[in-house]
Enzyme design. Sequence first.
Site, PDB file in Angstrom:
ATOM      1  N   TYR A 157     -46.101  43.333 114.572  1.00  0.00           N
ATOM      2  CA  TYR A 157     -46.217  45.099 113.429  1.00  0.00           C
ATOM      3  C   TYR A 157     -44.582  44.672 112.870  1.00  0.00           C
ATOM      4  O   TYR A 157     -44.316  44.049 111.734  1.00  0.00           O
ATOM      5  CB  TYR A 157     -46.442  45.891 113.721  1.00  0.00           C
ATOM      6  CG  TYR A 157     -46.960  47.321 112.500  1.00  0.00           C
ATOM      7  CD1 TYR A 157     -47.725  46.104 111.105  1.00  0.00           C
ATOM      8  CD2 TYR A 157     -45.268  47.891 112.334  1.00  0.00           C
ATOM      9  CE1 TYR A 157     -47.552  47.516 110.734  1.00  0.00           C
ATOM     10  CE2 TYR A 157     -46.064  49.306 111.046  1.00  0.00           C
ATOM     11  CZ  TYR A 157     -46.974  48.717 110.131  1.00  0.00           C
ATOM     12  OH  TYR A 157     -47.556  49.361 109.038  1.00  0.00           O
TER      13      TYR A 157
HETATM   14  N1  LIG Z   1     -49.908  55.278 108.051  1.00  0.00           N
HETATM   15  C1  LIG Z   1     -48.610  54.873 108.900  1.00  0.00           C
HETATM   16  O1  LIG Z   1     -48.276  55.642 109.002  1.00  0.00           O
HETATM   17  C2  LIG Z   1     -48.120  53.725 107.766  1.00  0.00           C
HETATM   18  C3  LIG Z   1     -46.841  53.189 107.943  1.00  0.00           C
HETATM   19  C4  LIG Z   1     -45.699  52.630 107.371  1.00  0.00           C
HETATM   20  C5  LIG Z   1     -47.243  51.495 106.980  1.00  0.00           C
HETATM   21  N2  LIG Z   1     -48.320  51.675 106.802  1.00  0.00           N
HETATM   22  C6  LIG Z   1     -48.743  50.278 105.705  1.00  0.00           C
HETATM   23  O2  LIG Z   1     -49.373  51.012 104.881  1.00  0.00           O
HETATM   24  C7  LIG Z   1     -50.853  49.931 104.881  1.00  0.00           C
HETATM   25  C8  LIG Z   1     -52.108  51.364 105.116  1.00  0.00           C
HETATM   26  O3  LIG Z   1     -51.931  51.393 106.566  1.00  0.00           O
HETATM   27  P1  LIG Z   1     -53.034  52.654 105.897  1.00  0.00           P
HETATM   28  O4  LIG Z   1     -52.174  53.312 107.033  1.00  0.00           O
HETATM   29  O5  LIG Z   1     -53.765  53.067 104.682  1.00  0.00           O
HETATM   30  O6  LIG Z   1     -53.776  52.179 107.248  1.00  0.00           O
HETATM   31  P2  LIG Z   1     -55.689  51.759 107.280  1.00  0.00           P
HETATM   32  O7  LIG Z   1     -56.039  51.188 108.095  1.00  0.00           O
HETATM   33  O8  LIG Z   1     -55.844  53.642 107.154  1.00  0.00           O
HETATM   34  O9  LIG Z   1     -56.310  51.617 105.837  1.00  0.00           O
HETATM   35  C9  LIG Z   1     -56.111  49.892 106.146  1.00  0.00           C
HETATM   36  C10 LIG Z   1     -57.450  49.272 105.114  1.00  0.00           C
HETATM   37  O10 LIG Z   1     -57.011  47.875 105.095  1.00  0.00           O
HETATM   38  C11 LIG Z   1     -58.477  47.416 104.923  1.00  0.00           C
HETATM   39  N3  LIG Z   1     -58.066  45.814 105.568  1.00  0.00           N
HETATM   40  C12 LIG Z   1     -57.559  45.494 107.213  1.00  0.00           C
HETATM   41  N4  LIG Z   1     -57.495  43.868 107.351  1.00  0.00           N
HETATM   42  C13 LIG Z   1     -57.816  43.837 106.027  1.00  0.00           C
HETATM   43  C14 LIG Z   1     -57.831  42.496 105.688  1.00  0.00           C
HETATM   44  N5  LIG Z   1     -57.957  41.331 105.968  1.00  0.00           N
HETATM   45  N6  LIG Z   1     -58.420  42.330 104.733  1.00  0.00           N
HETATM   46  C15 LIG Z   1     -59.331  43.719 103.189  1.00  0.00           C
HETATM   47  N7  LIG Z   1     -58.483  44.191 104.231  1.00  0.00           N
HETATM   48  C16 LIG Z   1     -58.160  44.469 105.057  1.00  0.00           C
HETATM   49  C17 LIG Z   1     -58.711  48.177 106.267  1.00  0.00           C
HETATM   50  O11 LIG Z   1     -60.171  47.293 106.222  1.00  0.00           O
HETATM   51  C18 LIG Z   1     -58.230  49.191 105.390  1.00  0.00           C
HETATM   52  O12 LIG Z   1     -59.394  50.222 104.785  1.00  0.00           O
HETATM   53  C19 LIG Z   1     -50.730  48.607 105.376  1.00  0.00           C
HETATM   54  O13 LIG Z   1     -50.034  47.641 105.256  1.00  0.00           O
HETATM   55  C20 LIG Z   1     -49.371  49.684 106.930  1.00  0.00           C
HETATM   56  O14 LIG Z   1     -49.138  48.207 107.541  1.00  0.00           O
HETATM   57  C21 LIG Z   1     -48.944  52.251 107.242  1.00  0.00           C
END
Ligand SMILES: NC(=O)c1ccc[n+]([C@@H]2O[C@H](COP(=O)([O-])OP(=O)(O)OC[C@H]3O[C@@H](n4cnc5c(N)ncnc54)[C@H](O)[C@@H]3O)[C@@H](O)[C@H]2O)c1
Length: 250
Positions: A157
């Site tokens: 990651y």
């Molecule tokens: N939530 C956190 O703590 C956090 C912190 C830092 C960064 N992020 C980043 O924020 C972004 C969103 O995260 P989130 O927390 O909303 O996650 P989440 O898991 O709630 O949502 C992610 C979405 O991406 C979709 N997805 C996964 N693989 C995919 C693919 N190959 N093609 C298209 N869609 C795909 C999933 O189906 C899901 O709907 C991510 O990039 C994550 O790494 C999240």
Amino acid sequence: MEKIAFDFKNRTAVVTGGAQGFGLDIVKRFLKSGAKVIIWDIDPEMIEKTTKDLNNSNLISNIVDVSDYKEVEKHTKNITKNSNIDILINNAGITGPTATLWEYDINMWKNVVDLNIMGTFNCCKAIVPNMIKNNYGRIVNVASVAGKDGNANASAYSVGKAGAIGLTKSLGKELANKNIAVNAVTPAGANTRILDQMTKEHVERMLSKVPRGRFLEVQEFTSLICWLSSEENTFSTAAVFDISGGRSTY
Ligand SMILES: NC(=O)c1ccc[n+]([C@@H]2O[C@H](COP(=O)([O-])OP(=O)(O)OC[C@H]3O[C@@H](n4cnc5c(N)ncnc54)[C@H](O)[C@@H]3O)[C@@H](O)[C@H]2O)c1
């Protein structure tokens, strides 16, 4: 708290991973601000639920795996037959399991790096030519503090998000002589479904590093995304915007 209104009328936005979590909140705010929004996500159940719940004629949802360039290209062509793509939010991402590098499954490691880097690359590669033609574009790549600081037991990651940051800095410079901004954001932990992929201990360790002492709220995240995606952002590009509650100080 009353939210600042952004004007996204006559703008079309693609939000990857928009069926839930951060992406869904961005979709809601874009729709409220007048944009046409296209969700690209791989989760059919969440896509169906979100589309039904939002019930908005300005929303289109497609099942698209952003790690597959051919799929991304096909869907980009479909959209750009009738409209420009003004805004791209590369938000789809996965963390993968919590494991030391030497215990990490090789295929899983490749998948996590691939989605976080190649997903961002694929969408930019397919959509940027349309933005160049239109001389307008706002791209925001959702990275993470893990990409700046490196999280233990999350090497894939951390590498994937560091890659997304490098891509942003490079592409932003390539497009800097046009009205196209490319920026990355680096959130700390927020309470979305993505946390289910990590152990409870790992999540607690992440939280303990945040001086604000709490999770980031999705709406706080969306506020930053909105400004970066708006016409008001006329100068910032190739940059990394921190939203980690004081965890990262650069
Ligand atoms: N939530 C956190 O703590 C956090 C912190 C830092 C960064 N992020 C980043 O924020 C972004 C969103 O995260 P989130 O927390 O909303 O996650 P989440 O898991 O709630 O949502 C992610 C979405 O991406 C979709 N997805 C996964 N693989 C995919 C693919 N190959 N093609 C298209 N869609 C795909 C999933 O189906 C899901 O709907 C991510 O990039 C994550 O790494 C999240």
